[in-house]
Design a protein around this motif. Structure first.
Motif, mmCIF file in Angstrom:
data_model
loop_
_atom_site.group_PDB
_atom_site.id
_atom_site.type_symbol
_atom_site.label_atom_id
_atom_site.label_comp_id
_atom_site.label_asym_id
_atom_site.label_seq_id
_atom_site.Cartn_x
_atom_site.Cartn_y
_atom_site.Cartn_z
ATOM 1 N N VAL A 192 6.068 21.720 -4.713
ATOM 2 C CA VAL A 192 7.361 22.097 -4.152
ATOM 3 C C VAL A 192 8.503 21.887 -5.144
ATOM 4 O O VAL A 192 9.340 22.770 -5.326
ATOM 5 C CB VAL A 192 7.640 21.294 -2.852
ATOM 6 C CG1 VAL A 192 8.981 21.654 -2.272
ATOM 7 C CG2 VAL A 192 6.537 21.531 -1.854
ATOM 8 N N ALA A 193 8.542 20.715 -5.793
ATOM 9 C CA ALA A 193 9.679 20.382 -6.648
ATOM 10 C C ALA A 193 9.541 20.971 -8.053
ATOM 11 O O ALA A 193 10.501 20.944 -8.813
ATOM 12 C CB ALA A 193 9.832 18.865 -6.725
ATOM 13 N N ARG A 194 8.425 21.473 -8.461
ATOM 14 C CA ARG A 194 8.129 22.136 -9.736
ATOM 15 C C ARG A 194 8.998 21.648 -10.899
ATOM 16 O O ARG A 194 10.012 22.236 -11.225
ATOM 17 C CB ARG A 194 8.259 23.620 -9.613
ATOM 18 C CG ARG A 194 7.212 24.183 -8.710
ATOM 19 C CD ARG A 194 7.037 25.639 -8.957
ATOM 20 N NE ARG A 194 6.198 26.169 -7.908
ATOM 21 C CZ ARG A 194 5.019 26.670 -8.133
ATOM 22 N NH1 ARG A 194 4.562 26.765 -9.338
ATOM 23 N NH2 ARG A 194 4.314 27.115 -7.147
ATOM 24 N N GLY A 195 8.538 20.576 -11.504
ATOM 25 C CA GLY A 195 9.191 20.073 -12.694
ATOM 26 C C GLY A 195 10.411 19.210 -12.452
ATOM 27 O O GLY A 195 11.075 18.794 -13.390
ATOM 28 N N MET A 196 10.739 18.943 -11.217
ATOM 29 C CA MET A 196 11.899 18.100 -10.910
ATOM 30 C C MET A 196 11.471 16.634 -11.024
ATOM 31 O O MET A 196 10.832 16.092 -10.133
ATOM 32 C CB MET A 196 12.404 18.432 -9.509
ATOM 33 C CG MET A 196 13.760 17.962 -9.227
ATOM 34 S SD MET A 196 14.238 18.674 -7.642
ATOM 35 C CE MET A 196 15.763 17.875 -7.429
ATOM 36 N N TRP A 197 11.818 16.009 -12.127
ATOM 37 C CA TRP A 197 11.340 14.654 -12.428
ATOM 38 C C TRP A 197 11.920 13.597 -11.500
ATOM 39 O O TRP A 197 11.405 12.483 -11.431
ATOM 40 C CB TRP A 197 11.623 14.303 -13.882
ATOM 41 C CG TRP A 197 13.081 14.295 -14.211
ATOM 42 C CD1 TRP A 197 13.824 15.338 -14.657
ATOM 43 C CD2 TRP A 197 13.963 13.190 -14.094
ATOM 44 N NE1 TRP A 197 15.119 14.972 -14.831
ATOM 45 C CE2 TRP A 197 15.236 13.636 -14.484
ATOM 46 C CE3 TRP A 197 13.826 11.870 -13.704
ATOM 47 C CZ2 TRP A 197 16.349 12.816 -14.490
ATOM 48 C CZ3 TRP A 197 14.937 11.041 -13.719
ATOM 49 C CH2 TRP A 197 16.181 11.526 -14.112
ATOM 50 N N GLY A 207 0.806 -1.220 0.000
ATOM 51 C CA GLY A 207 0.000 0.000 0.000
ATOM 52 C C GLY A 207 0.837 1.266 0.000
ATOM 53 O O GLY A 207 0.343 2.342 -0.322
ATOM 54 N N LEU A 208 2.110 1.147 0.351
ATOM 55 C CA LEU A 208 2.970 2.325 0.403
ATOM 56 C C LEU A 208 3.374 2.811 -0.979
ATOM 57 O O LEU A 208 3.621 4.000 -1.178
ATOM 58 C CB LEU A 208 4.232 2.024 1.226
ATOM 59 C CG LEU A 208 4.028 1.815 2.721
ATOM 60 C CD1 LEU A 208 5.348 1.472 3.382
ATOM 61 C CD2 LEU A 208 3.438 3.064 3.348
ATOM 62 N N VAL A 209 3.454 1.914 -1.944
ATOM 63 C CA VAL A 209 3.907 2.302 -3.280
ATOM 64 C C VAL A 209 2.933 3.278 -3.947
ATOM 65 O O VAL A 209 3.368 4.330 -4.447
ATOM 66 C CB VAL A 209 4.167 1.048 -4.152
ATOM 67 C CG1 VAL A 209 4.532 1.446 -5.564
ATOM 68 C CG2 VAL A 209 5.265 0.205 -3.531
ATOM 69 N N PRO A 210 1.626 3.010 -3.968
ATOM 70 C CA PRO A 210 0.723 4.017 -4.562
ATOM 71 C C PRO A 210 0.721 5.331 -3.793
ATOM 72 O O PRO A 210 0.620 6.413 -4.399
ATOM 73 C CB PRO A 210 -0.654 3.356 -4.493
ATOM 74 C CG PRO A 210 -0.429 1.925 -4.241
ATOM 75 C CD PRO A 210 0.908 1.791 -3.624
ATOM 76 N N ILE A 211 0.861 5.247 -2.479
ATOM 77 C CA ILE A 211 0.908 6.478 -1.679
ATOM 78 C C ILE A 211 2.152 7.280 -2.044
ATOM 79 O O ILE A 211 2.102 8.502 -2.194
ATOM 80 C CB ILE A 211 0.865 6.155 -0.170
ATOM 81 C CG1 ILE A 211 -0.506 5.574 0.188
ATOM 82 C CG2 ILE A 211 1.175 7.385 0.669
ATOM 83 C CD1 ILE A 211 -0.594 5.012 1.584
ATOM 84 N N ALA A 212 3.278 6.586 -2.206
ATOM 85 C CA ALA A 212 4.513 7.269 -2.604
ATOM 86 C C ALA A 212 4.364 7.886 -3.986
ATOM 87 O O ALA A 212 4.901 8.970 -4.263
ATOM 88 C CB ALA A 212 5.688 6.296 -2.575
ATOM 89 N N GLY A 213 3.621 7.215 -4.875
ATOM 90 C CA GLY A 213 3.372 7.780 -6.201
ATOM 91 C C GLY A 213 2.571 9.066 -6.129
ATOM 92 O O GLY A 213 2.859 10.036 -6.838
ATOM 93 N N LEU A 214 1.543 9.063 -5.270
ATOM 94 C CA LEU A 214 0.740 10.281 -5.098
ATOM 95 C C LEU A 214 1.568 11.413 -4.506
ATOM 96 O O LEU A 214 1.459 12.570 -4.926
ATOM 97 C CB LEU A 214 -0.473 9.991 -4.220
ATOM 98 C CG LEU A 214 -1.570 9.141 -4.845
ATOM 99 C CD1 LEU A 214 -2.639 8.817 -3.821
ATOM 100 C CD2 LEU A 214 -2.171 9.878 -6.029
ATOM 101 N N ILE A 215 2.397 11.074 -3.529
ATOM 102 C CA ILE A 215 3.263 12.090 -2.918
ATOM 103 C C ILE A 215 4.224 12.652 -3.958
ATOM 104 O O ILE A 215 4.457 13.868 -4.028
ATOM 105 C CB ILE A 215 4.020 11.504 -1.706
ATOM 106 C CG1 ILE A 215 3.031 11.217 -0.572
ATOM 107 C CG2 ILE A 215 5.130 12.428 -1.244
ATOM 108 C CD1 ILE A 215 3.626 10.473 0.600
ATOM 109 N N ALA A 216 4.782 11.771 -4.803
ATOM 110 C CA ALA A 216 5.695 12.234 -5.853
ATOM 111 C C ALA A 216 4.980 13.161 -6.826
ATOM 112 O O ALA A 216 5.534 14.176 -7.260
ATOM 113 C CB ALA A 216 6.294 11.036 -6.590
ATOM 114 N N LEU A 217 3.743 12.813 -7.165
ATOM 115 C CA LEU A 217 2.964 13.648 -8.087
ATOM 116 C C LEU A 217 2.690 15.022 -7.484
ATOM 117 O O LEU A 217 2.851 16.057 -8.155
ATOM 118 C CB LEU A 217 1.654 12.940 -8.427
ATOM 119 C CG LEU A 217 0.857 13.489 -9.593
ATOM 120 C CD1 LEU A 217 1.659 13.383 -10.871
ATOM 121 C CD2 LEU A 217 -0.451 12.723 -9.726
#
Length: 118
Positions: free
Chosen positions: A96-101, A80-90
């Motif tokens: 905050v990261a504005r365009g930092m891939w 369950g952490l992987v989708p949450i991490a994906g949402l956080i990355a998005l």
């Protein structure tokens, strides 16, 4: 618990000892040894030795039970952490990261850590 070949051999040796001491005749030995050979679990061996005194195979006399499987928190919550991490990355990518891939590496890192803990 499933039996190993060594445990089956030990059970047949115990039956052989009962034949040598006169507790079993050859016909009953043949029947029981065939059941030992076909046995897959400890439970299938128990009735074969229930009416006999020692020696019994050690798999029946140790009383060892398999250790309960403990579920690790990472094993329960890891997938369950992987989708949450994906949402956080998005969210980080657009705020905050504005365009930092590189923030999209976060779900992969979580996946690696969760997979290693299993």
């Amino acid at each position: 618990m499933r039996l190993s070949d060594d445990e089956r051999d030990e059970a047949i040796n115990a039956l052989s000892e009962h034949v040598r001491t006169g507790r079993l005749d050859l016909d009953e030995y043949g029947t029981r040894s065939a059941k030992v050979t076909a046995a897959r679990t400890r439970g299938e061996l128990m009735p074969l030795f229930a009416d006999l005194p020692a020696p019994h195979p050690s798999v029946l006399t140790t009383g060892a039970r398999p250790a309960p499987v403990r579920s690790m928190p990472m094993a329960r919550f890891g997938p369950g952490l992987v989708p949450i991490a994906g949402l956080i990355a998005l969210v980080l990518f657009f705020t905050v990261a504005r365009g930092m891939w590189l923030v999209f590496l976060l779900p992969m890192i979580v996946l690696l850590v969760a997979g290693r803990k299993r």
